[in-house]
Write an enzyme that holds these catalytic residues in place. Structure first.
Site, PDB file in Angstrom:
ATOM      1  N   ASP A 306      -2.483  13.659 -23.398  1.00 31.79           N
ATOM      2  CA  ASP A 306      -1.153  13.634 -24.012  1.00 31.79           C
ATOM      3  C   ASP A 306      -1.325  13.766 -25.522  1.00 31.79           C
ATOM      4  OD1 ASP A 306       1.860  12.900 -23.333  1.00 31.79           O
ATOM      5  OD2 ASP A 306       1.329  11.878 -25.201  1.00 31.79           O
ATOM      6  N   ASP A 399       0.059  -2.031  -5.366  1.00 37.09           N
ATOM      7  CA  ASP A 399      -0.636  -2.812  -4.334  1.00 37.09           C
ATOM      8  C   ASP A 399      -1.666  -1.980  -3.585  1.00 37.09           C
ATOM      9  OD1 ASP A 399       1.267  -1.298  -3.015  1.00 37.09           O
ATOM     10  OD2 ASP A 399       2.107  -2.956  -1.846  1.00 37.09           O
ATOM     11  N   GLU A 404      -7.410  -1.211  -2.479  1.00 37.91           N
ATOM     12  CA  GLU A 404      -8.628  -0.418  -2.388  1.00 37.91           C
ATOM     13  C   GLU A 404      -9.757  -1.003  -3.225  1.00 37.91           C
ATOM     14  OE1 GLU A 404      -8.828   1.505  -0.131  1.00 37.91           O
ATOM     15  OE2 GLU A 404      -6.807   2.162   0.323  1.00 37.91           O
ATOM     16  N   GLU A 427     -10.021  -5.664   5.949  1.00 44.18           N
ATOM     17  CA  GLU A 427      -8.718  -5.069   5.633  1.00 44.18           C
ATOM     18  C   GLU A 427      -7.698  -6.125   5.199  1.00 44.18           C
ATOM     19  OE1 GLU A 427      -7.512  -2.093   5.277  1.00 44.18           O
ATOM     20  OE2 GLU A 427      -9.437  -1.149   5.647  1.00 44.18           O
ATOM     21  N   GLU A 452       5.064  -0.419   0.126  1.00 43.01           N
ATOM     22  CA  GLU A 452       6.489  -0.088   0.256  1.00 43.01           C
ATOM     23  C   GLU A 452       6.913   0.997  -0.723  1.00 43.01           C
ATOM     24  OE1 GLU A 452       6.303  -3.421  -2.790  1.00 43.01           O
ATOM     25  OE2 GLU A 452       5.249  -2.828  -0.967  1.00 43.01           O
ATOM     26  N   HIS A 500      -7.283  -2.040  11.187  1.00 41.52           N
ATOM     27  CA  HIS A 500      -6.026  -2.003  10.432  1.00 41.52           C
ATOM     28  C   HIS A 500      -4.882  -2.675  11.183  1.00 41.52           C
ATOM     29  CE1 HIS A 500      -8.127   1.246   8.199  1.00 41.52           C
ATOM     30  NE2 HIS A 500      -7.458   0.716   7.193  1.00 41.52           N
TER      31      HIS A 500
END
Length: 927
Positions: A306, A399, A404, A427, A452, A500
């Site tokens: 930038d 999140d 990760e 997980e 979400e 998972h």
């Protein structure tokens, strides 16, 4: 092609039931508690005040407590101290100089004194340490098994960026857990070559173990998690990366405003490089840098730049989703800050490791079916762009970044193996850290939803929900709904036995521990947990992961070690220890907390009801009790006699006698032995022995079902969605010769369909609806919103309780014993009563009511409890009470005292008096 692996690595510490942990019989007064692993070796030992062990006595401790042999040794691999004053020294087991994979043990000391020790230990004999295969031959086996088109070592520039080299193979001893059971004398280990195989097309990375004798594949421990899964790992930084860091340190590092895609405008740190600003932060650890993979499947050092250091939406909120890079950079900074400020951890490795993120990575080019993924590849963060509608938006949400990078934290702490329960907890911890980081940095977001911000699939709020795991297909109870069975061979296609999916149990444990919850779980355990805040819960979870868990830990180990973590932090018997214990109980792991000071009884069970009563059984159900700690079960009483116990809110009473009245109640109990007051009492009368009505049902209620039935005092709004519903616990009285209106209200899901109706009553109580007049009402097909008709009870109907069947069928009038495609069948009870006095009516074969003179009295009639029999000369009479079917209910000698009929159900009965010379038969009604 599907790749299946032998069951070489099962959970190293398994408790077969969760009623209690497995303890060793302890005769050593230095030990306060010893937990055993599934192979009979100690998994956790806590020492008493009588112990004289010091932290420096590790050689003595390992020999005395683990039985360490002369050809074995533990080498110290890490020493860390925490804010609570503990020193944690981690050791790696070697056999004849060869590392035993996963065999780590940690000693925990405070003020120089050894407090506890935990880890994985394997006892084995006659170990072969000379390989038959060379490392080159084993590597060829590994490549043949992987079957990739391309490997990272074939791309030197990317390999250098990851500090990755073509693997030479490490010779290790791999525990073989196929033979399980605590009575086995020793463990088995296999000499194996361990290869870190990084394939780039199709993309995969993991440690692959090749048998050094046979060349067979023994085990694969994934580093990158595929297709909606995630990855963990961590490697040393490359020389190139360190040079870049040194170069960046010479230029200006400044703050900037960044219009992120998901979290509004946030402050980030950037670096002036030449005439442009780049996404590089030199203020946190050894740096945080965000690169542009430019939709290739490579890891270039291309910067986002930038000109004026004002990273605006006008510039970056474009069709290329470049503002997602601002989320990735800010998310990495917030992740670093969380670990530093909350847990005193310097980056994921606790040594300031640089966090590098690559945005716009092309997963399709790497062999994935789409770009809906993000992962830690063992060295750097990698983000796909997503597919948008029907999938995910660019996967750089806060999140997700926290999740990760949390996998990297796991690698440097518990290093949980990526399969089965250990993989599920791997997980789960990442979800926990993602939630904690989001809660700290962006508290207005939905803390308990995972991903979400990126969710774009119809019908989904997020990838996962920690507050309601079932809403996104996960279990909230160990072994409950949605739980993936662990009797499987881990493969990529089954998500390594559901890592998972089963992570939902740990997620929900953390949620309950943080905010509290009460209810009944899938295995019937009723709980009431008071939350301790997300901040305290996070400290317990971090200690659990970083101090106590080992590579092959199970959920049972997590409970034991989680409780120990809470004791370390907050003290034995504290509110935090109670909550930790009961949060595990709430998700189906272990028993509720038992405290010596608990004197509070559970509340009384409510709404006790009976249904499906037969000649020998009845089904009881009730509303769960609550308790200050946890309800552990219920006792069922028949009168004042204990009939049985249940851990759920239902119980089937068996062994009852036909045509007999019974009363039942229920009391709740907790782990401390406190017992509640009794529930309401429910009265039932068993049916005639041998009555078994035919089955009838609709095969689908997806489009239509019965919504409500009104008949006499029956006014039931039907909420059941099965094709057949047993509502025989709901009944009404119906008098002979009286007309009653029945109203059936249909319920449609959307489209209104034409429905036919029929009602059946077993008037002669012979167990079917086949007799004349027992099809009591029908209605032709109609789309009307209700169907009503009149039913008159015939004078010949047998008195007493019988079956009423209501049936609704799509596009036709149903019969009494029919299975049809669409619609529903419901069964109720009806008690047929007499109308007025019946004189000289033959009620039962051989029994006719006799007309006695006024000197004979039978009162009160109707009767509630005590039936009085009085006449001038009642000497030598016996009595026998029968129902209208002629079946004997009770008998005895007539005396001056009344006859107790309180246990009889409402209806008409006959009393027969006999002195050998004279017989009197009279009818009476029981209220």
């Amino acid at each position: 092609m599907e790749r299946k692996l032998p069951k070489i690595m099962a959970s190293a510490v398994i408790i077969l039931t969760f009623s209690a942990p497995v303890f060793a019989q302890n005769t050593d007064k230095r030990i306060s508690q010893k937990n055993l692993s599934e192979n009979g070796q100690p998994s956790l030992i806590t020492f008493s005040d009588k112990s004289t062990y010091k932290g420096t006595d590790y050689n003595t401790v390992f020999k005395e407590q683990l039985g360490l042999k002369d050809n074995q040794s533990f080498l110290k691999v890490r020493t860390e101290s925490d804010r609570e004053g503990f020193t944690h020294e981690k050791f790696q087991l070697y056999e004849q100089g060869i590392k035993v994979e996963f065999a780590n043990y940690t000693l925990h000391s405070k003020e120089g004194k050894l407090v506890s020790m935990n880890g994985e230990f394997y006892a084995f004999n006659n170990v072969k340490t000379t390989p038959k295969l060379s490392s080159q031959d084993a590597f060829a086996k590994a490549i043949a098994y992987t079957g990739a088109k391309e490997y990272l070592w074939e791309k030197p520039e990317d390999a250098a960026a990851m500090d990755y080299e073509k693997p030479k193979g490490e010779l290790v001893l791999l525990p073989d857990m196929e033979e399980q059971g605590q009575d086995r004398k020793s463990d088995k280990v296999r000499l194996a070559y361990k290869f870190d195989i990084y394939a780039t097309n199709p993309l995969s990375r993991g440690d692959l173990y090749i048998d050094a004798e046979t060349g067979n594949v023994l085990f694969y421990n994934a580093t990158i998690k595929h297709l909606g899964g995630h990855s963990h790992g961590g490697k040393l930084e490359s020389a190139k990366a360190k040079q870049e860091e040194a170069s960046n340190a010479k230029v200006a590092i400044v703050s900037a405003n960044a219009a992120t895609r998901y979290s509004g405008t946030q402050t980030i740190q950037t670096t002036l490089s030449g005439s442009s600003y780049i996404l590089s932060d030199g203020t946190r650890g050894n740096g945080i840098q965000t690169y542009n993979s430019a939709r290739t499947a490579t890891y270039p050092t291309t910067n986002f730049t930038d000109a004026d250091n004002n990273w605006t939406a006008a510039e970056y909120n474009n069709t290329n989703k470049d503002n997602g890079a601002l989320d990735a950079h800010w998310g990495a900074e917030m992740t670093y800050d969380y670990w530093s400020a909350v847990h005193g951890r310097n980056s994921y490795d606790n040594a300031g490791a640089r966090i590098r993120s690559y945005v716009h990575y092309n997963l399709v080019a790497a062999g994935y079916p789409n770009n809906n993924n993000a992962f830690w590849n063992g060295s750097v963060m990698t983000y796909g762009d997503g597919t948008g509608t029907g999938g995910f938006d660019i996967l750089t949400a806060l999140d997700v970044a926290g999740h990760e990078i949390g996998h990297a934290v796991c690698t440097y702490t518990a290093n949980l193996a990526y399969q089965k329960e250990s993989g599920a907890m791997n997980e789960g911890f990442s979800d926990i850290w993602g939630a904690c980081i989001e809660y700290r940095a962006a508290p207005t977001k939905s803390t308990w939803l995972v991903g979400e911000d990126i969710e774009r699939r119809t019908g989904h709020l997020a990838l996962r929900s920690m507050s309601n795991p079932k809403s996104e297909g996960q279990p909230d109870t160990y072994g409950g709904t949605n739980w993936v069975s662990q009797s499987c061979t881990p493969t990529s296609s089954n998500d390594y036995c559901g890592v998972h999916t089963n992570s939902g149990v740990l997620n929900h444990w953390f949620y309950i521990l943080s905010v509290g919850k009460s209810g009944t779980n899938d295995i019937g355990s009723t709980y009431n947990v008071t939350g301790i805040t997300i901040d305290k819960a996070a400290k317990i979870a971090y200690r659990l992961e970083s101090v106590y868990l080992t590579a092959n830990s199970t959920y049972a180990n997590a409970r034991t070690s989680g409780i120990q973590s809470a004791i370390d932090l907050y003290g034995a018997g504290s509110a935090e220890v109670i909550a930790t214990t009961n949060a595990f109980y709430a998700v189906g792991i272990g028993a509720a907390y038992v405290g010596s000071n608990d004197t509070v009884a559970p509340t009384a069970p409510a709404s006790l009801a009976a249904s499906g009563t037969t000649g020998t059984t009845t089904n009881l159900s009730w509303t769960a009790s609550t308790d200050n700690v946890a309800v552990t079960g219920y006792d069922i009483y028949q009168g004042t006699t204990l009939k049985g116990s249940s851990t759920t809110t239902s119980y089937t009473v068996t062994g009852l006698t036909a045509l007999t009245a019974y009363s039942f109640s229920v009391k709740a109990k907790d782990a401390a032995g406190n017992v509640s007051a009794a529930s309401n009492t429910v009265n039932v009368t068993t049916t005639s022995a041998g009555l078994a009505y035919c089955t009838s049902q609709g095969n689908s209620t997806a489009d239509e079902r019965i919504g409500k039935v009104v008949f006499g005092t029956i006014n039931n709004t039907s909420t059941g969605t099965a094709g057949y519903e047993n509502y025989t616990s709901i009944s009404t009285n119906a008098t002979r010769g009286t007309a009653y209106t029945i109203t059936i209200t249909p319920s449609w899901t959307s489209t209104v369909y034409s429905e036919g109706y029929a009602v059946f009553i077993d008037y002669n109580q012979d167990g079917d609806f086949a007799d004349s007049g027992e099809t009591v009402w029908t209605k032709a097909t109609s789309t009307a919103t209700s169907a009503s008709g009149t039913i008159t009870i015939p004078a010949t109907a047998t008195l007493g309780t019988t079956r009423l069947r209501v049936s609704m069928k799509y596009n036709g009038v149903p019969t009494s014993c029919e299975s049809f495609s669409y619609g529903q069948v419901e069964d109720y009870s009806i008690n047929i009563t007499a109308s007025g006095a019946i004189v000289n009516e033959e009620l039962v074969a051989g029994l006719i009511e006799t007309n006695e003179n006024s000197e004979f009295l039978l009162y009160p009639n109707p009767v509630a409890n005590d039936l009085n029999v009085s006449f001038l000369n009642n000497k030598g009479y016996t009595f026998r009470i029968t129902n209208v079917l002629g079946q004997q209910i009770s008998n005895g000698e007539l005396s001056e005292s009344p006859i107790d009929v309180s246990q009889l159900s409402t209806g008409i009965y006959l009393i027969e008096l006999n002195n050998g010379a004279k017989r009197i038969v009279k009818k009476f009604a029981k209220k």
